[in-house]
Design a protein around this motif. Structure first.
Motif, PDB file in Angstrom:
ATOM      1  N   PHE A   9       0.828  -1.209   0.000  1.00 12.04           N
ATOM      2  CA  PHE A   9       0.000   0.000   0.000  1.00 12.04           C
ATOM      3  C   PHE A   9       0.862   1.259   0.000  1.00 12.04           C
ATOM      4  CE2 PHE A   9      -3.388  -2.868   1.720  1.00 12.04           C
ATOM      5  CZ  PHE A   9      -4.315  -2.658   0.694  1.00 12.04           C
ATOM      6  N   VAL A  10       1.991   1.230   0.701  1.00 13.29           N
ATOM      7  CA  VAL A  10       2.903   2.372   0.682  1.00 13.29           C
ATOM      8  C   VAL A  10       3.438   2.589  -0.735  1.00 13.29           C
ATOM      9  CG1 VAL A  10       5.164   3.211   1.456  1.00 13.29           C
ATOM     10  CG2 VAL A  10       3.560   2.219   3.103  1.00 13.29           C
ATOM     11  N   VAL A  39       8.851   4.004   9.371  1.00 15.73           N
ATOM     12  CA  VAL A  39       8.815   2.548   9.211  1.00 15.73           C
ATOM     13  C   VAL A  39       9.592   1.865  10.333  1.00 15.73           C
ATOM     14  CG1 VAL A  39       9.550   0.636   7.726  1.00 15.73           C
ATOM     15  CG2 VAL A  39       8.432   2.632   6.720  1.00 15.73           C
ATOM     16  N   SER A  40      10.716   2.461  10.742  1.00 15.24           N
ATOM     17  CA  SER A  40      11.531   1.879  11.817  1.00 15.24           C
ATOM     18  C   SER A  40      10.725   1.771  13.115  1.00 15.24           C
ATOM     19  CB  SER A  40      12.784   2.734  12.062  1.00 15.24           C
ATOM     20  OG  SER A  40      13.628   2.721  10.932  1.00 15.24           O
ATOM     21  N   PHE A  82       0.885   6.872   4.409  1.00 16.87           N
ATOM     22  CA  PHE A  82       0.693   5.572   5.049  1.00 16.87           C
ATOM     23  C   PHE A  82       1.825   5.215   6.010  1.00 16.87           C
ATOM     24  CE2 PHE A  82      -2.126   3.918   1.349  1.00 16.87           C
ATOM     25  CZ  PHE A  82      -3.254   4.446   1.973  1.00 16.87           C
ATOM     26  N   THR A  83       3.043   5.702   5.740  1.00 17.43           N
ATOM     27  CA  THR A  83       4.152   5.374   6.651  1.00 17.43           C
ATOM     28  C   THR A  83       3.933   6.005   8.022  1.00 17.43           C
ATOM     29  OG1 THR A  83       5.601   7.253   6.077  1.00 17.43           O
ATOM     30  CG2 THR A  83       5.766   5.272   4.697  1.00 17.43           C
ATOM     31  N   ALA A  84       3.258   7.161   8.064  1.00 18.31           N
ATOM     32  CA  ALA A  84       2.993   7.825   9.347  1.00 18.31           C
ATOM     33  C   ALA A  84       2.068   6.978  10.211  1.00 18.31           C
ATOM     34  CB  ALA A  84       2.383   9.205   9.112  1.00 18.31           C
ATOM     35  N   ALA A  85       1.220   6.166   9.584  1.00 20.83           N
ATOM     36  CA  ALA A  85       0.311   5.300  10.341  1.00 20.83           C
ATOM     37  C   ALA A  85       1.076   4.270  11.159  1.00 20.83           C
ATOM     38  CB  ALA A  85      -0.657   4.599   9.388  1.00 20.83           C
ATOM     39  N   HIS A 129       5.043  12.914  15.408  1.00 24.59           N
ATOM     40  CA  HIS A 129       6.322  13.527  15.052  1.00 24.59           C
ATOM     41  C   HIS A 129       6.428  13.852  13.566  1.00 24.59           C
ATOM     42  CE1 HIS A 129       8.507  11.641  18.748  1.00 24.59           C
ATOM     43  NE2 HIS A 129       8.017  12.831  19.035  1.00 24.59           N
ATOM     44  N   SER A 130       5.939  12.968  12.728  1.00 24.45           N
ATOM     45  CA  SER A 130       6.196  13.065  11.293  1.00 24.45           C
ATOM     46  C   SER A 130       5.597  14.333  10.690  1.00 24.45           C
ATOM     47  CB  SER A 130       5.617  11.839  10.576  1.00 24.45           C
ATOM     48  OG  SER A 130       5.852  11.930   9.181  1.00 24.45           O
TER      49      SER A 130
END
Length: 404
Positions: free
Chosen positions: A17-18, A43-44, A122-125, A116-117
């Motif tokens: 999805f990303v 992602v980390s 989608f990565t922020a989720a 923070h982001s």
């Protein structure tokens, strides 16, 4: 009996999805929706949460059953009307958990990581911490306490979590007719904004009812600016997780009297002394601006994230078959790798020693599995010899450290 954990496949689904969102951003000529360093950081944190949850999620489910079996108030049956009631109840509990997560310092310390982001995709989720999951579980216990069966609760939480993932995107614009009932990406984007008019709005996860009922609803009027009102000046994996706990501690130390100390822990984040964070950043972080526009080590960084993801997927799928030492090694190796990713972006000079530590951990694990742990001194000697003869440290630092 087969004991595979099929939640392992949630990870490739996430990256799919990303990727689709990234391609859609390119097609719409919106490359600013993704920033390499921020995406790696997001992602980390998500990988760490999935990893640590493997060790605690079972206890969450056991807690739901314990509460239901011993303290349920009502004996609620399972039918389609009850499922509708449960989805509304779940979102209602979420609203208050989420709102308190913004209004109480000790809860905000766990939840702030999600905000923070400065990019909203989608990565922020993925920016969820295990501490946040523990706090959230305490709120979810209200559902089995009321009388909803734990199996229903667990199923609904999966549905709830899946829905909220798709609200973290800018690819979809406003869907005005849907905003009468559901939280949309536009509405949730408002929640992630740092603009004054958008602060502390749209706490609902699926429905807008609670925000409208309690006066926290806000539609998108101007394009939001995402992130914190006072942005974090770090991609450090550890600092992102724990900086606000340091801020609470510092505020507690400076407070005079019981009331002031109580407010430092349980008061509002809005009342936190805004000078504390810059002071702590100057004390604990490198006091310089990092210019990472042309990262030479992007490939190495991407490899480490891919390695962590692959290991986590394998570990999740086969976790029921893992021995204690296998679990310990995998958890430590992945966590060290994630810390390393943040240190790479921070250009920390101790990265090199962390690399040796990770290599030593891998070697010790392999020797232990083969029954030769007493020979660990041999690879240690080889590492020392290689460092002295080939100056690996200098080569590594020349490649990694791009700023002085």
């Amino acid at each position: 009996m087969e004991k595979h954990n099929y939640l392992a496949f949630a990870m490739p689904a996430f990256f799919l999805f990303v990727f689709l969102e990234y391609k859609a951003a390119q097609r719409k000529k919106k490359p600013e929706l993704f920033k390499y360093e921020s995406s790696i950081s997001n992602v980390s944190i998500g990988i760490a949460e999935r990893l640590l949850n493997l060790f605690v999620a079972a206890s969450f489910y056991q807690l739901y059953y314990f509460v239901y079996d011993n303290y349920k108030i009502f004996d609620i049956p399972a039918n389609w009307l009850i499922w509708i009631a449960l989805i509304l109840a779940t979102d209602f509990v979420w609203y208050w958990y989420h709102r308190l997560g913004h209004e109480v310092n000790i809860f905000w310390a766990a939840h702030i990581v999600h905000h923070h982001s400065e990019e909203f995709n989608f990565t922020a989720a993925a920016r969820i911490t295990t501490i946040q999951a523990v706090i959230r579980t305490a709120f979810w216990c209200l559902l089995p306490l009321f009388g909803f069966h734990p199996t229903m609760v667990i199923t609904m939480l999966l549905v709830h979590g899946a829905y909220s993932f798709f609200t973290h995107t800018q690819i979809v614009g406003r869907i005005k007719w849907l905003e009468y009932v559901f939280i949309t990406p536009s509405l949730h984007g408002i929640h992630h904004a740092s603009d004054e008019k958008y602060l502390d709005k749209n706490y609902g996860d699926m429905f807008v009812f609670w925000d409208k009922m309690f006066g926290t609803f806000q539609i998108e009027e101007e394009k939001p600016k995402y992130g914190l009102t006072h942005p974090l000046k770090s991609y450090s994996f550890l600092w992102q997780h724990f900086h606000y706990y340091f801020e609470i501690y510092e505020s507690y130390k400076r407070a005079n009297g019981f009331t002031a100390k109580w407010k430092a822990v349980f008061g509002s984040p809005a009342d936190m002394d805004q000078d504390i964070r810059p002071e702590l950043e100057k004390k604990f972080l490198q006091d310089r601006s990092l210019k990472l526009n042309a990262l030479r080590f992007k490939g190495y960084l991407a490899f480490q994230v891919a390695l962590s993801t692959g290991m986590l997927m394998w570990f999740t799928y086969f976790i029921a078959y893992q021995h204690a030492e296998d679990k310990l090694f995998t958890a430590l190796f992945i966590l060290i790798t994630l810390i390393n990713c943040g240190a790479l972006l921070e250009q920390r000079k101790w990265i090199y020693y962390l690399e040796y530590g990770r290599l030593l951990l891998l070697t010790a694990y392999l020797l232990y599995n083969q029954g030769y742990i007493e020979y660990l001194f041999i690879p240690v000697a080889v590492m020392i010899f290689a460092e002295k003869v080939f100056a690996i440290g200098k080569w590594y630092r020349d490649y990694i450290l791009q700023t002085k």
